[in-house]
Design a protein around this motif. Structure first.
Motif, mmCIF file in Angstrom:
data_model
loop_
_atom_site.group_PDB
_atom_site.id
_atom_site.type_symbol
_atom_site.label_atom_id
_atom_site.label_comp_id
_atom_site.label_asym_id
_atom_site.label_seq_id
_atom_site.Cartn_x
_atom_site.Cartn_y
_atom_site.Cartn_z
ATOM 1 N N ASP A 504 12.323 -4.820 -7.000
ATOM 2 C CA ASP A 504 11.204 -4.315 -7.800
ATOM 3 C C ASP A 504 10.971 -2.825 -7.500
ATOM 4 N N LEU A 505 10.233 -2.184 -8.409
ATOM 5 C CA LEU A 505 9.897 -0.766 -8.241
ATOM 6 C C LEU A 505 8.402 -0.651 -7.941
ATOM 7 N N ALA A 506 8.053 -0.093 -6.781
ATOM 8 C CA ALA A 506 6.642 0.098 -6.400
ATOM 9 C C ALA A 506 6.137 1.434 -6.933
ATOM 10 N N LEU A 507 4.915 1.426 -7.481
ATOM 11 C CA LEU A 507 4.262 2.641 -7.997
ATOM 12 C C LEU A 507 2.870 2.733 -7.396
ATOM 13 N N ALA A 508 2.486 3.926 -7.016
ATOM 14 C CA ALA A 508 1.144 4.119 -6.446
ATOM 15 C C ALA A 508 0.642 5.519 -6.787
ATOM 16 N N VAL A 509 -0.639 5.596 -7.093
ATOM 17 C CA VAL A 509 -1.345 6.875 -7.253
ATOM 18 C C VAL A 509 -2.687 6.734 -6.556
ATOM 19 N N GLY A 524 -1.558 11.306 3.970
ATOM 20 C CA GLY A 524 -0.233 11.063 4.524
ATOM 21 C C GLY A 524 -0.161 9.755 5.289
ATOM 22 N N GLN A 525 -1.224 9.469 6.081
ATOM 23 C CA GLN A 525 -1.239 8.228 6.843
ATOM 24 C C GLN A 525 -1.303 7.007 5.923
ATOM 25 N N LEU A 526 -2.180 7.072 4.912
ATOM 26 C CA LEU A 526 -2.294 5.936 3.996
ATOM 27 C C LEU A 526 -1.005 5.713 3.214
ATOM 28 N N ARG A 527 -0.369 6.799 2.795
ATOM 29 C CA ARG A 527 0.887 6.661 2.054
ATOM 30 C C ARG A 527 1.947 5.963 2.902
ATOM 31 N N SER A 528 2.061 6.373 4.183
ATOM 32 C CA SER A 528 3.057 5.767 5.065
ATOM 33 C C SER A 528 2.735 4.299 5.335
ATOM 34 N N LEU A 530 1.038 2.287 3.377
ATOM 35 C CA LEU A 530 1.279 1.515 2.156
ATOM 36 C C LEU A 530 2.760 1.203 2.005
ATOM 37 N N ARG A 531 3.613 2.175 2.242
ATOM 38 C CA ARG A 531 5.064 1.931 2.150
ATOM 39 C C ARG A 531 5.489 0.823 3.118
ATOM 40 N N ALA A 532 4.993 0.916 4.358
ATOM 41 C CA ALA A 532 5.391 -0.061 5.363
ATOM 42 C C ALA A 532 4.932 -1.462 4.978
ATOM 43 N N LEU A 533 3.689 -1.595 4.550
ATOM 44 C CA LEU A 533 3.169 -2.907 4.188
ATOM 45 C C LEU A 533 3.855 -3.456 2.947
ATOM 46 N N ALA A 534 4.164 -2.569 1.965
ATOM 47 C CA ALA A 534 4.839 -3.033 0.757
ATOM 48 C C ALA A 534 6.243 -3.525 1.081
ATOM 49 N N PHE A 535 6.960 -2.837 1.957
ATOM 50 C CA PHE A 535 8.302 -3.250 2.346
ATOM 51 C C PHE A 535 8.266 -4.571 3.123
ATOM 52 N N ASP A 536 7.221 -4.757 3.903
ATOM 53 C CA ASP A 536 7.149 -5.913 4.792
ATOM 54 C C ASP A 536 6.657 -7.163 4.087
ATOM 55 N N SER A 537 6.225 -7.052 2.856
ATOM 56 C CA SER A 537 5.615 -8.196 2.188
ATOM 57 C C SER A 537 6.194 -8.368 0.789
ATOM 58 N N GLU A 538 6.357 -9.596 0.406
ATOM 59 C CA GLU A 538 6.749 -9.901 -0.975
ATOM 60 C C GLU A 538 5.517 -10.289 -1.779
ATOM 61 N N GLY A 539 4.327 -10.067 -1.208
ATOM 62 C CA GLY A 539 3.104 -10.476 -1.867
ATOM 63 C C GLY A 539 2.756 -9.593 -3.049
ATOM 64 N N ASP A 540 1.749 -10.057 -3.774
ATOM 65 C CA ASP A 540 1.269 -9.308 -4.933
ATOM 66 C C ASP A 540 0.580 -8.022 -4.492
ATOM 67 N N VAL A 544 -1.213 -6.675 -0.771
ATOM 68 C CA VAL A 544 -0.836 -5.458 -0.052
ATOM 69 C C VAL A 544 -2.061 -4.553 0.154
ATOM 70 N N LEU A 545 -2.904 -4.424 -0.869
ATOM 71 C CA LEU A 545 -4.085 -3.566 -0.739
ATOM 72 C C LEU A 545 -5.085 -4.137 0.249
ATOM 73 N N ARG A 546 -5.220 -5.491 0.307
ATOM 74 C CA ARG A 546 -6.128 -6.092 1.281
ATOM 75 C C ARG A 546 -5.661 -5.783 2.699
ATOM 76 N N ARG A 547 -4.366 -5.924 2.932
ATOM 77 C CA ARG A 547 -3.828 -5.637 4.264
ATOM 78 C C ARG A 547 -3.985 -4.149 4.613
ATOM 79 N N LEU A 548 -3.733 -3.291 3.618
ATOM 80 C CA LEU A 548 -3.886 -1.851 3.858
ATOM 81 C C LEU A 548 -5.334 -1.508 4.195
ATOM 82 N N ASP A 549 -6.274 -2.116 3.463
ATOM 83 C CA ASP A 549 -7.686 -1.836 3.684
ATOM 84 C C ASP A 549 -8.113 -2.270 5.081
#
Length: 690
Positions: A504-509, A524-528, A530-540, A544-549
């Motif tokens: 899949d292709l991840a998009l974020a703004v 910069g910290q949030l971007r990094s 988000l990338r790590a959590l998105a790579f580590d999870s196949e979740g919706d 991913v946003l709940r884990r990031l928050d």
């Protein structure tokens, strides 16, 4: 002094005015007496002796009762009333005998008035006495004598009210027929030059028309006159004066004007310096680029303070070097002043030049010498020729410092009839230079912080994957980032597009609140993360946003942050975009037919507000030929948009550019945006090919 009406008069500033008052006191055809609060005689003129007889020694220090008995008591009763009430008594008639009844039977007319000090306190009483005994016998003689006495009294009152630096008397039509030596001593005019309307020739050419108009308006209307203008002085310069005049009336008719001229040059120039300082400070603080600040300062002081202002950018000065070099940055010349000659941008001033002296001393320099007295001034021949033609009369130079080094010099020139600069003006440019130095220091720090923030932000805004690297075929991605304008610091807007392990292709703004280095670092910290959590999870995306928050909140990373995160995936032969929105502007879709629309959907709370709140997902199909647009609010925000016109304007831009290639589509949106807040703009566009 106090007038017979009890009105405090202006204090005379010159001995001549005092002499004039003394002359009026002694030569007035009416008796004038001044008493203290105990009603003891303190001063009287010769007319009193002519009217009542006796000597001054028989009166001074004694009360009216002690000198005149019953008649004195009657006069004293009226004066006590005046002192008690503070109100004058006019035309008080009295018949009696003076010197304890031993004098001849006489009739008098009195005017009694309080005498006040400079603070308005009553310090005594005044008496104007007229002998009307003979007038009662001869009515015609009485009318003439009374008119003369009243005229003299009115002139005395008006003069006392108006007396100041220079006194003048004008005719009812406003012209001058009587000489004014005190005013001519200021202007240097001859008697013939002064008379008629000649006194206006001493007024500054720029002030002549308004001064004449104001004077004629007062003469026509019969109202007291007050006006401020510049007068040419005997030495050829100009100073500010305030003119005041009152009409003198007899039987209701103006018979002359009595006026004064008071030198207020120091007061006017002091107030003007404060205005210049305030205007220059406001102009300097409105800019953040150092050269723009110095340009704004030059614009603010010409012509208010200088006929020419030039800004020199100074090269580093080697120890012991006499010559100062650098580049001319800004030149401003007042309208009506001969334009400064075009000269090379580079300059080299010898040690005696005011700029060099100011740079070497790191202090302002006042050079009062006229242009023909070169002294240590070795300036260019062109500038010397200009200075002679423009009648340069004085020069001020002020240094601008940064980190203890002179980085610029401000040169101010006064020409023609502008008053030469003084030590007070030197104090002004000292303050101007200090404020300019502070502003430049701030601007340099701001620019350094902005460059660091911009470098940090750009380092984290990676290029999107090319179509060949995207796991889903037929997709094209373009991004744009425009940092905030100069009056804002670089902020925390960002975009990201990257492939996920499953294809899949991840998009974020996203948009971190604030416009500073801290916001860029948080981004910069949030971007990094988000990338790590998105790579580590196949979740919706919502997962991913709940884990990031939760993670960002527990680590203290997040500030008020909006974020739209989603993934493009394939399902049943269709390309879908599934996303979760944390308080961010909604996506925009351009359908294959070119119709743009905002995708309505759930908008959950921003990151950092409540990590325990649930988040939701939503999904839309990306039909072949459609374009998906994600963006930050800098693309649409407007200061006043009560009718949501900004969203409509964005839709119009998208509709106009729908047929363009995706890169041109993004350029059009960023270039033609109607947003006016100067905020960062981040844009991510994805197009599904047909």
């Amino acid at each position: 002094m106090v007038s017979p009406d009890g009105v405090s008069a202006g204090v005379c500033s010159g001995g001549e005015a005092f002499a004039l008052l003394d002359a009026l006191w002694e030569t007035a055809p009416v008796g004038l007496v001044y008493f203290d609060t105990e009603l003891r005689h303190r001063r009287l003129n010769g007319a009193v002796l002519d009217i009542d007889g006796g000597t001054a020694e028989e009166r001074l220090g004694r009360t009216l009762e002690e000198v005149h008995g019953e008649s004195g008591r009657l006069i004293a009763d009226g004066l006590r009333e005046v002192i008690a009430t503070g109100r004058p008594r006019h035309d008080v008639a009295l018949q009696g005998r003076l010197w304890h009844g031993r004098g001849e039977l006489q009739e008098w007319s009195f005017n009694q008035f309080p005498v006040r000090d400079a603070n308005g306190e009553i310090i005594g009483a005044g008496l104007v006495v007229s002998d009307v005994t003979e007038a009662e016998r001869t009515r015609r003689q009485l009318a003439d004598a009374a008119a003369q006495r009243q005229h003299a009294l009115n002139r005395y009152q008006s003069l006392v009210e108006a007396t100041s630096a220079a006194v003048w008397i004008r005719e009812p039509d406003g012209t001058a027929s009587q000489d004014s030596p005190s005013l001519r001593a200021i202007t240097g005019q001859s008697v013939d030059q002064y008379r008629g309307w000649g006194f206006l020739d001493a007024v500054h050419p720029d002030d002549t028309a308004p001064t004449r108009a104001a004077w004629l308006a007062a003469v026509t209307g019969g109202a007291p006159f007050t006006h401020t203008n510049r007068l040419r002085t005997a030495d050829g310069g100009y100073r500010w004066f305030r003119a005041r005049a009152v009409p003198v009336r007899t039987e209701g008719r103006i018979v002359e004007w009595v006026g004064t001229e008071t030198d207020i040059d120091d007061e006017v120039r002091s107030r003007h310096r404060l205005d210049v300082l305030a205007g220059a400070t406001l102009a300097v603080n409105a800019a953040l680029d150092p050269e723009a600040e110095l340009t704004a300062l030059a614009d603010a002081v010409v012509p208010a303070f200088a006929d020419l202002c030039r800004v020199y950018l100074i090269d580093p000065v080697a120890p012991g070097a006499g010559v100062v070099t650098g580049q001319r940055s800004v030149t401003r010349v007042a309208a009506g002043v001969r334009p400064a000659p075009p000269i090379d941008e580079r300059f080299a001033f010898a040690a005696g030049h005011p700029v060099s002296r100011s740079v070497h001393s790191a202090a302002p320099v006042l050079d009062p010498a006229p242009v023909d007295d070169r002294g240590g001034w070795p300036g260019t021949p062109q500038m010397w020729a200009w200075g002679r033609q423009a009648e340069l009369n004085s020069t001020l130079v002020a240094p601008v410092l940064s980190s203890g080094r002179v980085i610029a010099a401000l040169m101010f020139l006064a020409c023609g009839d502008r008053s030469p600069y003084t030590d007070d003006d030197l104090a002004l440019v000292t303050e101007l230079a200090a404020r300019a130095s502070t502003a430049v220091e701030h601007a340099l720090r701001f620019e350094q912080t902005r460059q660091v923030s911009l470098a940090l932000q750009n380092s984290m805004l990676t290029e999107p994957p090319p179509p060949a690297a995207i796991g889903i075929g037929g997709l094209e991605v373009e991004v744009r980032y425009l940092p905030a304008t100069a009056d804002l610091e670089v902020g925390g807007d960002w975009y990201d597009a990257f492939g996920l392990p499953g294809g899949d292709l991840a998009l974020a703004v996203g948009d971190v609140a604030g416009h500073d280095l801290s916001a860029a670092a948080t981004m910069g910290q949030l971007r990094s993360m988000l990338r790590a959590l998105a790579f580590d999870s196949e979740g919706d995306p919502s997962y991913v946003l709940r884990r990031l928050d939760r993670a960002a909140s527990r680590l203290g990373v997040t500030r008020f942050t909006t974020l739209l995160y989603g993934r493009v995936l394939c399902a049943g032969g269709r390309r879908l975009f599934r996303w979760s929105n944390a308080g961010h502007p909604p996506p925009l879709i351009v359908d294959p037919d070119g119709t743009p629309r905002i995708v309505a959907g759930h908008v959950d709370v921003v990151l950092g507000a409540d990590p325990a709140r649930p988040r939701r997902d939503q999904e839309i199909e990306l039909a072949p030929g459609s374009t998906l647009l994600l963006y930050t609010d800098g693309l649409v925000e407007r200061r006043r948009d009560s009718d949501d016109d900004a969203t409509a304007a964005l839709l119009r831009l998208a509709r106009d550019a729908a047929g363009l290639p995706l890169a041109a589509f993004c350029d059009h949106l960023v270039r033609e945006t109607t947003a006016d807040t100067g905020d960062d703009i981040a844009v991510l566009a994805l197009r599904a090919r047909r």
